[in-house]
Design a protein around this motif. Structure first.
Motif, PDB file in Angstrom:
ATOM      1  N   MET A  14      19.561  40.803  44.907  1.00 23.51           N
ATOM      2  CA  MET A  14      21.262  40.539  44.000  1.00 23.51           C
ATOM      3  C   MET A  14      20.766  39.214  44.073  1.00 23.51           C
ATOM      4  SD  MET A  14      23.566  43.740  45.861  1.00 23.51           S
ATOM      5  CE  MET A  14      24.318  43.963  43.733  1.00 23.51           C
ATOM      6  N   LEU A  15      21.185  38.775  42.475  1.00 26.94           N
ATOM      7  CA  LEU A  15      21.762  37.500  42.202  1.00 26.94           C
ATOM      8  C   LEU A  15      22.040  37.686  41.712  1.00 26.94           C
ATOM      9  CD1 LEU A  15      20.890  34.611  41.839  1.00 26.94           C
ATOM     10  CD2 LEU A  15      19.150  34.883  40.873  1.00 26.94           C
ATOM     11  N   LEU A  16      23.664  36.620  41.334  1.00 23.40           N
ATOM     12  CA  LEU A  16      24.882  36.891  40.701  1.00 23.40           C
ATOM     13  C   LEU A  16      24.853  35.633  39.753  1.00 23.40           C
ATOM     14  CD1 LEU A  16      27.439  38.685  39.298  1.00 23.40           C
ATOM     15  CD2 LEU A  16      28.807  36.685  41.357  1.00 23.40           C
ATOM     16  N   LEU A  17      24.592  35.525  38.367  1.00 24.94           N
ATOM     17  CA  LEU A  17      24.878  34.245  37.674  1.00 24.94           C
ATOM     18  C   LEU A  17      25.894  34.066  37.228  1.00 24.94           C
ATOM     19  CD1 LEU A  17      21.655  34.889  35.857  1.00 24.94           C
ATOM     20  CD2 LEU A  17      21.823  33.341  38.368  1.00 24.94           C
ATOM     21  N   PRO A  18      26.209  32.976  37.089  1.00 25.97           N
ATOM     22  CA  PRO A  18      28.007  32.716  36.312  1.00 25.97           C
ATOM     23  C   PRO A  18      27.633  32.288  34.929  1.00 25.97           C
ATOM     24  CG  PRO A  18      27.699  30.965  37.945  1.00 25.97           C
ATOM     25  CD  PRO A  18      26.444  31.888  38.138  1.00 25.97           C
ATOM     26  N   ARG A  19      28.828  32.241  34.582  1.00 25.30           N
ATOM     27  CA  ARG A  19      28.824  32.546  33.108  1.00 25.30           C
ATOM     28  C   ARG A  19      28.409  31.528  32.050  1.00 25.30           C
ATOM     29  NH1 ARG A  19      33.475  35.641  29.822  1.00 25.30           N
ATOM     30  NH2 ARG A  19      32.381  37.031  29.054  1.00 25.30           N
ATOM     31  N   ASP A  20      27.864  30.086  32.662  1.00 26.45           N
ATOM     32  CA  ASP A  20      27.405  28.959  32.078  1.00 26.45           C
ATOM     33  C   ASP A  20      25.738  28.909  32.705  1.00 26.45           C
ATOM     34  OD1 ASP A  20      27.866  28.308  34.839  1.00 26.45           O
ATOM     35  OD2 ASP A  20      28.896  26.306  34.426  1.00 26.45           O
ATOM     36  N   GLN A  21      25.691  30.024  33.296  1.00 24.87           N
ATOM     37  CA  GLN A  21      24.227  29.637  33.682  1.00 24.87           C
ATOM     38  C   GLN A  21      23.116  31.133  32.904  1.00 24.87           C
ATOM     39  OE1 GLN A  21      23.339  29.895  38.156  1.00 24.87           O
ATOM     40  NE2 GLN A  21      24.782  27.809  37.994  1.00 24.87           N
ATOM     41  N   ILE A  22      23.613  31.726  32.266  1.00 25.10           N
ATOM     42  CA  ILE A  22      22.882  32.883  31.496  1.00 25.10           C
ATOM     43  C   ILE A  22      22.713  32.473  30.696  1.00 25.10           C
ATOM     44  CG2 ILE A  22      23.391  34.851  30.133  1.00 25.10           C
ATOM     45  CD1 ILE A  22      26.020  35.196  32.106  1.00 25.10           C
ATOM     46  N   THR A  23      21.161  32.611  30.241  1.00 22.31           N
ATOM     47  CA  THR A  23      20.165  32.491  29.016  1.00 22.31           C
ATOM     48  C   THR A  23      19.199  33.286  28.264  1.00 22.31           C
ATOM     49  OG1 THR A  23      18.448  31.953  30.441  1.00 22.31           O
ATOM     50  CG2 THR A  23      19.458  30.446  30.723  1.00 22.31           C
ATOM     51  N   LYS A  24      18.776  33.495  26.961  1.00 21.56           N
ATOM     52  CA  LYS A  24      17.925  34.498  26.520  1.00 21.56           C
ATOM     53  C   LYS A  24      17.353  35.157  27.660  1.00 21.56           C
ATOM     54  CE  LYS A  24      18.187  33.094  21.921  1.00 21.56           C
ATOM     55  NZ  LYS A  24      18.105  32.322  20.498  1.00 21.56           N
ATOM     56  N   GLU A  25      16.746  34.226  28.758  1.00 18.08           N
ATOM     57  CA  GLU A  25      15.668  34.397  29.550  1.00 18.08           C
ATOM     58  C   GLU A  25      16.128  35.261  30.259  1.00 18.08           C
ATOM     59  OE1 GLU A  25      15.454  30.895  28.759  1.00 18.08           O
ATOM     60  OE2 GLU A  25      13.856  31.434  26.874  1.00 18.08           O
ATOM     61  N   ASN A  26      16.882  34.859  30.800  1.00 17.84           N
ATOM     62  CA  ASN A  26      17.849  36.122  32.469  1.00 17.84           C
ATOM     63  C   ASN A  26      18.426  37.056  32.289  1.00 17.84           C
ATOM     64  OD1 ASN A  26      20.368  34.486  32.231  1.00 17.84           O
ATOM     65  ND2 ASN A  26      19.824  32.998  33.093  1.00 17.84           N
ATOM     66  N   ILE A  27      19.301  36.805  30.420  1.00 19.61           N
ATOM     67  CA  ILE A  27      20.097  38.122  30.359  1.00 19.61           C
ATOM     68  C   ILE A  27      19.127  39.346  29.707  1.00 19.61           C
ATOM     69  CG2 ILE A  27      19.372  37.911  27.667  1.00 19.61           C
ATOM     70  CD1 ILE A  27      22.737  38.187  27.528  1.00 19.61           C
ATOM     71  N   ARG A  28      18.295  39.776  30.304  1.00 19.80           N
ATOM     72  CA  ARG A  28      17.600  40.894  29.560  1.00 19.80           C
ATOM     73  C   ARG A  28      16.601  41.201  31.187  1.00 19.80           C
ATOM     74  NH1 ARG A  28      19.302  44.174  25.652  1.00 19.80           N
ATOM     75  NH2 ARG A  28      19.551  43.011  24.252  1.00 19.80           N
ATOM     76  N   LEU A  29      16.645  42.819  30.965  1.00 17.01           N
ATOM     77  CA  LEU A  29      15.374  43.484  32.670  1.00 17.01           C
ATOM     78  C   LEU A  29      14.014  43.079  31.842  1.00 17.01           C
ATOM     79  CD1 LEU A  29      15.811  43.718  35.579  1.00 17.01           C
ATOM     80  CD2 LEU A  29      15.873  46.171  33.877  1.00 17.01           C
ATOM     81  N   GLU A  30      13.357  42.645  32.986  1.00 21.01           N
ATOM     82  CA  GLU A  30      12.177  41.616  32.639  1.00 21.01           C
ATOM     83  C   GLU A  30      11.355  42.870  32.292  1.00 21.01           C
ATOM     84  OE1 GLU A  30       8.854  39.440  34.223  1.00 21.01           O
ATOM     85  OE2 GLU A  30       9.787  38.911  34.891  1.00 21.01           O
ATOM     86  N   GLY A  31      10.683  43.194  31.663  1.00 18.08           N
ATOM     87  CA  GLY A  31       9.793  45.036  31.307  1.00 18.08           C
ATOM     88  C   GLY A  31      10.322  45.732  30.699  1.00 18.08           C
ATOM     89  N   PHE A  32      11.240  45.807  30.668  1.00 14.61           N
ATOM     90  CA  PHE A  32      12.602  46.805  30.485  1.00 14.61           C
ATOM     91  C   PHE A  32      12.181  47.403  28.943  1.00 14.61           C
ATOM     92  CE2 PHE A  32      16.257  49.314  29.047  1.00 14.61           C
ATOM     93  CZ  PHE A  32      16.089  49.942  30.002  1.00 14.61           C
TER      94      PHE A  32
END
Length: 64
Positions: free
Chosen positions: A30-48
């Protein structure tokens, strides 16, 4: 924030067609990202891929 979690077993608790609680089993990664670290690359589940036309609509759709 966003909680990224991978687990071999996940239990979802639903109420009124909404996820009420999620339980990750077998040592989830698990990894919890704070709101200020959210990017277009990490907002979606890869390969889903969401396959709307294959979504079960009733219990009998799952247990054929």
């Amino acid at each position: 924030g966003i909680n990224h979690a991978e687990s071999s077993d996940i239990v979802l608790y639903l109420k009124d067609n909404q996820i009420e609680r999620i339980k990750f089993l077998n040592q989830p990664d698990m990894l919890l990202l704070p709101r200020d670290q959210i990017t277009k690359e990490n907002i979606r589940l890869e390969g889903f891929l969401w396959k709307e036309n294959e979504r079960p609509l009733k219990v009998s759709d799952i247990f054929k």
